[in-house]
Design a protein around this motif. Structure first.
Motif, short mmCIF file in Angstrom:
data_model
loop_
_atom_site.label_atom_id
_atom_site.label_comp_id
_atom_site.label_asym_id
_atom_site.label_seq_id
_atom_site.Cartn_x
_atom_site.Cartn_y
_atom_site.Cartn_z
N GLY A 1 42.43 37.42 33.53
CA GLY A 1 42.70 37.48 34.96
C GLY A 1 41.59 38.25 35.66
O GLY A 1 40.70 38.80 35.04
N ILE A 2 41.67 38.29 36.96
CA ILE A 2 40.68 39.03 37.74
C ILE A 2 41.31 40.36 38.10
O ILE A 2 42.30 40.43 38.82
CB ILE A 2 40.27 38.24 39.00
CG1 ILE A 2 39.66 36.90 38.58
CG2 ILE A 2 39.30 39.03 39.85
CD1 ILE A 2 39.49 35.94 39.71
N LEU B 1 34.27 34.76 44.62
CA LEU B 1 33.86 33.49 44.02
C LEU B 1 34.77 33.10 42.86
O LEU B 1 35.17 31.94 42.72
CB LEU B 1 32.40 33.59 43.55
CG LEU B 1 31.33 33.64 44.65
CD1 LEU B 1 29.98 34.04 44.05
CD2 LEU B 1 31.22 32.26 45.34
N LEU B 2 35.11 34.06 42.03
CA LEU B 2 35.99 33.78 40.89
C LEU B 2 37.37 33.35 41.35
O LEU B 2 37.99 32.44 40.79
CB LEU B 2 36.08 35.00 39.98
CG LEU B 2 34.85 35.29 39.13
CD1 LEU B 2 34.97 36.66 38.47
CD2 LEU B 2 34.66 34.21 38.07
N ALA C 1 33.16 29.89 39.07
CA ALA C 1 32.68 30.79 38.02
C ALA C 1 31.17 30.71 37.86
O ALA C 1 30.51 31.73 37.58
CB ALA C 1 33.37 30.47 36.70
N GLY C 2 30.59 29.51 37.99
CA GLY C 2 29.14 29.36 37.84
C GLY C 2 28.38 30.18 38.87
O GLY C 2 27.40 30.88 38.54
N SER C 3 28.80 30.11 40.13
CA SER C 3 28.14 30.87 41.19
C SER C 3 28.30 32.36 40.98
O SER C 3 27.37 33.15 41.20
CB SER C 3 28.71 30.47 42.56
OG SER C 3 28.48 29.10 42.80
N ALA C 4 29.51 32.77 40.53
CA ALA C 4 29.74 34.20 40.27
C ALA C 4 28.83 34.69 39.17
O ALA C 4 28.27 35.80 39.25
CB ALA C 4 31.21 34.42 39.89
N ASN D 1 33.13 43.52 33.52
CA ASN D 1 34.42 42.82 33.39
C ASN D 1 34.36 41.47 34.11
O ASN D 1 34.76 40.43 33.56
CB ASN D 1 35.54 43.69 33.97
CG ASN D 1 36.91 43.04 33.83
OD1 ASN D 1 37.32 42.64 32.75
ND2 ASN D 1 37.62 42.92 34.94
N LEU D 2 33.83 41.46 35.34
CA LEU D 2 33.72 40.20 36.09
C LEU D 2 32.72 39.27 35.42
O LEU D 2 32.90 38.04 35.42
CB LEU D 2 33.31 40.49 37.53
CG LEU D 2 34.34 41.23 38.39
CD1 LEU D 2 33.77 41.53 39.76
CD2 LEU D 2 35.62 40.42 38.51
N LEU D 3 31.67 39.83 34.85
CA LEU D 3 30.70 39.01 34.12
C LEU D 3 31.40 38.33 32.93
O LEU D 3 31.20 37.13 32.67
CB LEU D 3 29.53 39.88 33.63
CG LEU D 3 28.39 39.16 32.90
CD1 LEU D 3 27.69 38.18 33.82
CD2 LEU D 3 27.40 40.17 32.32
#
Length: 520
Positions: free
Chosen positions: A24-25, A47-48, A53-56, A75-77
Motif C-alpha cells: 500500500g501507499i 502519481l502512485l 507507477a512508471g512516472s513515479a 518506501n515509495l521507490l
C-alpha cells in the motif's frame, strides 16, 4: 457406499479472503525532510495513487539525491518497483527504507508483500512478525499472518492472529469469513456459527458471501444452512460451482430430485463437466436408476479416465445394473494404475458379493481394509456377507466396529436393530432403529422394523403412517404390505387388510420377513 462429497471452490468464491497482493501507499515516516524532498514525495505519492507507477519511478530515480536519507522516499521507490513487478529492486528499496527507519512497521509489511508475490512465504512471515513486534496493534500484519496460518491449516495460530486483529468486532466480510474458518478448524463450532451468522447478516444477498458461507457450512456438515445460502444466490448470478455445490448439499440430505435438478443446471453451464456428470450419476444410482447412472458416469470416465472416485461410482452402477463383465474390465484396468487402492478393492468385493462369490468378496474387503482400516464401505460389505453366510456373531462385531467410527451410520444401526429384534430385545432394537431413522428418515428397512415394534406395542397409528410412507416410495415392498395388513386388522379394517395381504404375495399368517414380532 456413498462417498463424502467433495465441494468445489469454483469461481463464485473468487477471493473473499487473501493476502495483500502489493504494497500500500503509506504515510511518511517521522524522519525530517527538506522542503524540496517533501514536495518530491507528495508528487510521487500522488502519481502512485493515480496508478502511474512508471512516472513515479522516473521522478524518484531522477530526484532521489534531494532525499538521500528519506525512508519514505525509498518506501515509495519500492512501491513503484513492485507495481511494475520488479520485485528484487523493490525489496532492495524497502530494505534501505528499513535501515533508515528501523521503527517503521509499514515498510516491513510492504517488504512482506513482495516476498508473498515471489512465493517466499517464510520470509514474508518474518517481516509481518517484525511489523507486529514494532506495532502490536498492526492490523494488516495480524490479518496477513492469520491468513497464512489458515492456508497452512494451523487453525490455532490463525485464530490467535484473527483475535489479535480484532476480527470478531469487524464488519469486513473477508475477516469474518477467515475468522469463521479458523473457529471451525479448531473445533469451536459455536463461535464459528456466530461468526458465520454475522457475516450472513452483513453480506446478505451478495453472491460471493452467500457462496462462501454455503461452501464453509457444507464442509462441516451443516447442509440445511448451506442449501439456504446457495439458494439465496439469484438464479441469474449462479455459476457452475454454485449449482454443483447446491447439488452436493441436497444429495447429502438425500433430496435426490432437487440434487438432480441442480446437477443438470451445472451441466448446462459446463457441458460434460466430469464432476457434474459424477454428481448426476450418483444421484441416479441412489434413486435406483442404475442404467441412467451408468450413462452419466461413463461420460465422466471418458472425460477423466481412471479417476478413482469416478471409476468406483461407475463400477457400483454397473454392478447394480448386473453388467458384471463390464465392471470387471473397468476395475482391472483401474487397479493396474492404482494397485492396492482401497476403494477399487471394495468395488471388487461388492462385485463378488453381487455374484454370490462370498469368499472372494470377503477376501477383497479384507484387502481393502488393510489399505484403509476405517473404510466404511468395505466394513459394511464384509458385515453383510458374514450375515448372509449365517456368521451372525462376526457380522455384529463388524457392525459395532462401524458404529465406533460412525455412530449414526444408518445401515449399521439398522442391521444391529434387526439382530436385536430377532433376539426379542425390543427396547434395544427401537434405540438402533431410531438412530438409523434420524440419519435417513426414508430408510425402508428401519421404518418397517420400527413399524413392527409399534405394532407390538399397540401403536397402530404410528405403524400405519410409517408403512404408508415406505409404500409411497416403494410400492412393491412385500414386507411393508404384509405389515400394513397386520396393522389394518388391528384397526378393524378386515377388507383393507386382506387386500394388503394379497399385495404382499404371502398367504395369511406367513410373514414377509424373518424378523416379524408377534403383535399383542
Amino acid at each position: 457406499m456413498s462417498r463424502s462429497p467433495v465441494f468445489l471452490i469454483g469461481s463464485m468464491l473468487a477471493v473473499l479472503f487473501g493476502w495483500m497482493g502489493s504494497p500500500g501507499i503509506r504515510a511518511a515516516s517521522s524522519a525530517p525532510q527538506t522542503e524540496t524532498c517533501t514536495a518530491l514525495l507528495e508528487r510521487a505519492q500522488a502519481l502512485l495513487e493515480r496508478g502511474q507507477a512508471g512516472s513515479a519511478l522516473e521522478l524518484l530515480r531522477a530526484d532521489m539525491p534531494h532525499c538521500p536519507e528519506s525512508a519514505q522516499a525509498y518506501n515509495l521507490l519500492g512501491i513503484s518497483y513492485d507495481q511494475q513487478d520488479r520485485l528484487e529492486a523493490a525489496q532492495r528499496a524497502f530494505q534501505k527504507a528499513a535501515e533508515l527507519a528501523p521503527q517503521w512497521p509499514a515498510v516491513h509489511n510492504n517488504m512482506a508483500s513482495t516476498y508473498l508475490r515471489e512465493g517466499q512465504s517464510k520470509l514474508a512471515v518474518i517481516e509481518f512478525k517484525q511489523a507486529l513486534k514494532l506495532e502490536p496493534n498492526n492490523k494488516l500484519a495480524a490479518i496477513s499472518l492469520a491468513s497464512f496460518y489458515l492456508e497452512q491449516k494451523d487453525y490455532a495460530q490463525s485464530l490467535g492472529y484473527f483475535l489479535a486483529a480484532g476480527a470478531p468486532g469487524s464488519n469486513e466480510p473477508a475477516e469474518l469469513l477467515g475468522l469463521a474458518k479458523a473457529y471451525f478448524g479448531t473445533g469451536d463450532r459455536k463461535d464459528g456459527l456466530a461468526a458465520a451468522g454475522k457475516l450472513s447478516a452483513i453480506g446478505k444477498g451478495d453472491p460471493k458471501v452467500e457462496f462462501s458461507l454455503g461452501l464453509l457450512l457444507a464442509q462441516y456438515g451443516y447442509y440445511e444452512k448451506a442449501i439456504d445460502h446457495f439458494s439465496a444466490i439469484r438464479p441469474e448470478q449462479r455459476d457452475f460451482a454454485s449449482y454443483q455445490n447446491l447439488g452436493l448439499s441436497l444429495m447429502a440430505l438425500r433430496r435426490f430430485a432437487g440434487a438432480q435438478a441442480a446437477f443438470e443446471m451445472a451441466l448446462r453451464l459446463s457441458p460434460n463437466n466430469p464432476d457434474a456428470c459424477l454428481g448426476l450419476g450418483r444421484v441416479l444410482l441412489s434413486s435406483d436408476e442404475p442404467d441412467r447412472a451408468v450413462y452419466w458416469l461413463s461420460q465422466a470416465d471418458r472425460a477423466v479416465p481412471r479417476r478413482v472416485d469416478i471409476v468406483f461410482a461407475l463400477a457400483e452402477a454397473l454392478i447394480r445394473a448386473s453388467r458384471y463383465e463390464q465392471a470387471v474390465a473397468l476395475l482391472n484396468d483401474a487397479l493396474r494404475n492404482a494397485p492396492g487402492n482401497a476403494d477399487l478393492l471394495q468395488a471388487f468385493g461388492d462385485l463378488a458379493a453381487a455374484e454370490h462369490r462370498d469368499q472372494e468378496a470377503i477376501s477383497s474387503y479384507q484387502q481393502s481394509l488393510k489399505s484403509e482400516p476405517g473404510d466404511l464401505g468395505s466394513l459394511l460389505g464384509l458385515a453383510n456377507v458374514c450375515q448372509r453366510l449365517g456368521r451372525s456373531a462376526e457380522a455384529v462385531e463388524v457392525y459395532q466396529r462401524i458404529l465406533t467410527l460412525s455412530p449414526n451410520n444408518a445401515a449399521a444401526n439398522t442391521a444391529l436393530g434387526q439382530d436385536s429384534l430377532k433376539q426379542g430385545q425390543l427396547s434395544r432394537a427401537e434405540m438402533y432403529f431410531a438412530t438409523a431413522l434420524r440419519e435417513d428418515p426414508n430408510l425402508p428397512e428401519a421404518n418397517e422394523s420400527m413399524a413392527e415394534i409399534d405394532l407390538h406395542h399397540g401403536r397402530y397409528g404410528e405403524a400405519d403412517e410409517a408403512l404408508r410412507q415406505v409404500l409411497k416410495a416403494h410400492p412393491g415392498d412385500q414386507r411393508a404390505h404384509y405389515l400394513l395388513g397386520e396393522v389394518l386388522l388391528k384397526l378393524g379394517r378386515k377388507n383393507d387388510a386382506e387386500a394388503e395381504f394379497k399385495l404382499s404375495e404371502n398367504p395369511r399368517g406367513q410373514a414377509a420377513a424373518s424378523h416379524t414380532v408377534a403383535p399383542h
